[in-house]
Design an enzyme around this catalytic site. Sequence first.
Site, short mmCIF file in Angstrom:
data_model
loop_
_atom_site.label_atom_id
_atom_site.label_comp_id
_atom_site.label_asym_id
_atom_site.label_seq_id
_atom_site.Cartn_x
_atom_site.Cartn_y
_atom_site.Cartn_z
CG ASP A 134 -1.99 -1.03 1.17
OD1 ASP A 134 -2.74 -1.03 0.18
OD2 ASP A 134 -2.09 -1.85 2.10
CG ASP A 175 -7.10 -4.46 -0.03
OD1 ASP A 175 -6.72 -4.82 1.10
OD2 ASP A 175 -6.51 -3.61 -0.73
O1 LIG Z 1 -5.30 -1.48 1.07
C1 LIG Z 1 -5.43 -1.61 2.25
C2 LIG Z 1 -5.63 -0.41 3.06
O2 LIG Z 1 -5.43 0.66 2.19
C3 LIG Z 1 -5.40 -2.97 2.79
O3 LIG Z 1 -4.48 -3.74 2.04
C4 LIG Z 1 -5.13 -3.18 4.23
O4 LIG Z 1 -3.76 -3.13 4.46
C5 LIG Z 1 -5.65 -4.51 4.62
O5 LIG Z 1 -5.37 -4.68 5.95
P1 LIG Z 1 -6.27 -5.51 6.95
O6 LIG Z 1 -7.65 -4.93 6.94
O7 LIG Z 1 -6.24 -6.90 6.44
O8 LIG Z 1 -5.56 -5.32 8.24
#
Ligand SMILES: O=C(CO)[C@@H](O)[C@H](O)COP(=O)(O)O
Length: 475
Positions: A261, A406
């Site tokens: 990210d 996601d």
């Molecule tokens: O893209 C994103 C946030 O921008 C995701 O990729 C989060 O990083 C997912 O994290 P979790 O909700 O699984 O902790």
Amino acid sequence: MVNRSFLLCQSLGGEGLVSYKTLNEEAEAVPIGSEGLVCLDHFQGNRTPYTDPLSRGALAGLTLKHGRGHVFRGLIESVCLGTELVFEAMRKAGYTPSSVAVAGGATNSRLWLQTHADVSNVPMKVTREREACVLGSAILAAVGGGLFPDIPSAARAMVHVEGTVMPNPEAHAEYKRVLERYRAVYPALKPLFRDQGAGAPPTAAAGGVDESRGGGAAAAEGETAAVVGLVNASILAADMADLSGEVERVMAAGADWIHVDVVDNVFAKVLTFGPPVVASLRRRHPSVFLDVHLAVENPHEYVDALKDAGTSQVLFHPEAVVEGSDMDAASLAVRISEAGMRAGVALRPETPVSAVLPLLEPRRLVQCVDVLAVQPGFGGQAFDSTVLAKVEELRSICPELDIQVDGGVNAATAQACVAAGANVLTSGSFIFGNNTGAVAASHVSEAAAAAAAAAAAIAELRGALSAKWRLPAQG
Ligand SMILES: O=C(CO)[C@@H](O)[C@H](O)COP(=O)(O)O
């Protein structure tokens, strides 16, 4: 482009039963639109705008009033309408053809030339030399032999336009309506062409499986073979002081992609990684699939750096681009692909599927859609199950698209994501965060605990995926 269906027309006119002259005369007597007969010219699949090797030709709307002239005219019209869709794609990419140079057998049919001119409203320039391949070879030889400094100068001297077929504005107006009927045929028939019994080539030959993703096994019955189930480990939740070790552990534990990210503290209020982190990961992990989610303003400014960093796929937000600018969503997707990376988009929970449709049809400009179930930028947020309706909608439109869910993906939510049609489960906290609190005193046991926790989490996600998708072989 212009001669691509002559093979098929030969079966109507090439066996001595009836001449092309007769076929052309019969077709000329049929009005524009072939009295409702719509043909699809995908006799060997389609390269532009659909890029679909499984597509096939078709005659739709055939009735007892239609004769041979209708079929011949319908075939010619379908090729011209297909050419117009190619021109549409070119115009979208910023190239507007002002005329077309035509050579070869197609120049023998006045109807063929006029229909092309009328459908696209573009003059057809007929070259004096009919044998285009021979002329092309002669041009190359002339440049190679030093007669001309380069190919454009040789072409200017050696290609002669003998005549121009001008478009007829009234016919063009009629063809605009016919084009819309033609445009509807491929999406309507596409599911039929997925039936392997219809003579489609084997999936691997169709290019649907990207070996870098570990594809290759047979598809589950009833599913499109190009799609595999993938676990995408989001390193936002990883130990930042040991990113490379974290990547190594989750890949060994069965993750398929690494999700990075990149957030700029503007599009979302947090600062995370930039292209240098991607470059470092690439140096340490040469063959890992690096899926970069750009949660940034002005995403086009990152493309070159991400390419140099060794990114496998770039996901950008359609909410962050300015439509109508020279770097709108379509142009950005094309630019990412031209830089050699897979292109995709990420949708905030509140962004509708309609924001991505122009990138999916008529030309597939993105290979992946990331449906965020949380707001971008932060791990550990609660899963928003309302986004699953978008996953269902996308899957019904694009059976072979990579669709990620996601954010908030864990053992409890994964099954619903897969049932809705997601084939990529993107998860951070569930994979990397399970070891918190269980950390032992020494670094070695900390790493071992993290690896075991990640492996258990990934095994859960793979189990959910396997209910619907085939999984890449682990190696
Ligand atoms: O893209 C994103 C946030 O921008 C995701 O990729 C989060 O990083 C997912 O994290 P979790 O909700 O699984 O902790």
